[in-house]
Design an enzyme around this catalytic site. Structure first.
Site, PDB file in Angstrom:
ATOM      1  N   ASP A 222      -5.364  30.778  17.542  1.00 42.88           N
ATOM      2  CA  ASP A 222      -3.901  30.823  17.724  1.00 42.88           C
ATOM      3  C   ASP A 222      -3.200  31.940  16.944  1.00 42.88           C
ATOM      4  OD1 ASP A 222      -3.896  28.830  19.573  1.00 42.88           O
ATOM      5  OD2 ASP A 222      -3.150  27.257  18.241  1.00 42.88           O
TER       6      ASP A 222
ATOM      7  N   ASP B 268     -13.314  21.220  27.162  1.00 39.13           N
ATOM      8  CA  ASP B 268     -14.076  22.418  26.789  1.00 39.13           C
ATOM      9  C   ASP B 268     -13.191  23.606  27.099  1.00 39.13           C
ATOM     10  OD1 ASP B 268     -16.334  23.575  25.603  1.00 39.13           O
ATOM     11  OD2 ASP B 268     -17.009  24.296  27.544  1.00 39.13           O
TER      12      ASP B 268
HETATM   13  P1  ITT Z   1     -15.238  20.163  20.697  1.00 40.00           P
HETATM   14  O1  ITT Z   1     -16.305  20.779  21.554  1.00 40.00           O
HETATM   15  O2  ITT Z   1     -15.744  19.160  19.739  1.00 40.00           O
HETATM   16  O3  ITT Z   1     -14.063  19.663  21.520  1.00 40.00           O
HETATM   17  P2  ITT Z   1     -14.900  22.890  19.728  1.00 40.00           P
HETATM   18  O4  ITT Z   1     -14.017  23.499  18.677  1.00 40.00           O
HETATM   19  O5  ITT Z   1     -16.388  23.131  19.637  1.00 40.00           O
HETATM   20  O6  ITT Z   1     -14.591  21.328  19.772  1.00 40.00           O
HETATM   21  P3  ITT Z   1     -14.680  24.352  22.245  1.00 40.00           P
HETATM   22  O7  ITT Z   1     -16.127  24.633  22.364  1.00 40.00           O
HETATM   23  O8  ITT Z   1     -13.977  23.891  23.473  1.00 40.00           O
HETATM   24  O9  ITT Z   1     -14.348  23.281  21.121  1.00 40.00           O
HETATM   25  O10 ITT Z   1     -13.824  25.551  21.649  1.00 40.00           O
HETATM   26  C1  ITT Z   1     -14.055  26.877  21.821  1.00 40.00           C
HETATM   27  C2  ITT Z   1     -13.411  27.686  20.742  1.00 40.00           C
HETATM   28  O11 ITT Z   1     -12.103  28.084  21.178  1.00 40.00           O
HETATM   29  C3  ITT Z   1     -13.232  26.995  19.398  1.00 40.00           C
HETATM   30  O12 ITT Z   1     -13.508  27.926  18.384  1.00 40.00           O
HETATM   31  C4  ITT Z   1     -11.765  26.604  19.382  1.00 40.00           C
HETATM   32  O13 ITT Z   1     -11.221  26.585  18.074  1.00 40.00           O
HETATM   33  C5  ITT Z   1     -11.125  27.700  20.230  1.00 40.00           C
HETATM   34  N1  ITT Z   1      -9.970  27.161  20.917  1.00 40.00           N
HETATM   35  C6  ITT Z   1      -9.961  26.224  21.892  1.00 40.00           C
HETATM   36  N2  ITT Z   1      -8.697  25.922  22.235  1.00 40.00           N
HETATM   37  C7  ITT Z   1      -7.892  26.682  21.464  1.00 40.00           C
HETATM   38  C8  ITT Z   1      -6.497  26.810  21.333  1.00 40.00           C
HETATM   39  O14 ITT Z   1      -5.667  26.057  22.025  1.00 40.00           O
HETATM   40  N3  ITT Z   1      -6.034  27.676  20.430  1.00 40.00           N
HETATM   41  C9  ITT Z   1      -6.856  28.433  19.687  1.00 40.00           C
HETATM   42  N4  ITT Z   1      -8.194  28.367  19.728  1.00 40.00           N
HETATM   43  C10 ITT Z   1      -8.718  27.487  20.620  1.00 40.00           C
END
Ligand code: ITT
Length: 201
Positions: free
Chosen positions: A154, A70
């Site tokens: 990103d 997360d």
């Molecule tokens: P899962 O819960 O299925 O893993 P998700 O996309 O819903 O996928 P999160 O709630 O953890 O995952 O993500 C929070 C947001 O932050 C989401 O919009 C991601 O695309 C973004 N995010 C997370 N890690 C990132 C990264 O390394 N680079 C850019 N954006 C990121």
């Protein structure tokens, strides 16, 4: 042969995690591979609890060790938002970035500090144990998108010391420096030499 489920519906995250752990596990199952389509709601009060909820639910369902991530983006000028709610900040990456750029319109570069946080939860269903790993990355939110790599925020997450965005660097380089890369390095130390990280911020 060792296998692991990467419990994420986000293909960008899956790619980064699989690449980083390729020397440690032989088989990586995605939720797609398992035809698991139920959305695990991220409704807990912290990243760690959300990650733990996902890992446990899926690990118990399939009886295979499971890693969940997360993560979130915290922007200083927005009082730490979108943070825990980063995924719900918009319907898709385009909308989320557009909203971020709009909310930060007119904010000067030195006030656009941001931080990514990633919490990994590794759950082993045989003994019902959970381990947590953490990483963060500091940067700035740019005024426009740059680059076509990576995923999510990103293209607007700028690395001041490199003069590039996270979407302008190769995946292997992102994994060396990023929030997720740091959490994964800590997870690799756990898997290889049994080192358990002491504290989670
Ligand atoms: P899962 O819960 O299925 O893993 P998700 O996309 O819903 O996928 P999160 O709630 O953890 O995952 O993500 C929070 C947001 O932050 C989401 O919009 C991601 O695309 C973004 N995010 C997370 N890690 C990132 C990264 O390394 N680079 C850019 N954006 C990121």
């Amino acid at each position: 042969m060792s296998s692991i489920i990467i419990a994420t519906a986000n293909p960008g995250k899956f790619r980064e995690i699989q690449e980083d752990l390729s020397g440690i596990f032989d088989v990586f199952y995605s939720l797609d591979d398992l035809e698991y389509t139920v959305e695990v709601e991220e409704d807990r009060g912290s990243y760690a609890e959300n990650a733990w909820k996902k890992a446990r639910k899926i690990g118990d369902r399939f009886g295979i060790s499971t890693l969940a991530d997360d993560s979130g983006l915290e922007v200083e000028a927005l009082g730490g938002r979108p943070g825990l709610y980063s995924a719900r900040y918009g319907k898709n990456d385009t909308e989320r970035i557009d909203r971020l750029l709009t909310e930060l319109e007119g904010v000067p570069m030195d006030k656009r500090k941001a931080m990514f946080r990633a919490y990994l939860s590794f759950y082993t269903p045989l003994d019902e144990k959970t381990y947590f790993f953490y990483g963060c990355l500091k940067g700035f939110i740019d005024v426009k998108r740059r680059g076509s790599g990576g995923f999510g925020f990103d293209p607007v997450f700028s690395l001041p010391e490199r003069g590039r965005s996270l979407a302008e660097i190769p995946l292997a380089e992102k994994n060396r420096i990023s929030h997720r890369g740091k959490a994964l390095a800590s997870f690799r130390r756990f898997m290889t030499i049994g080192q358990i990280p002491r504290l989670l911020p």
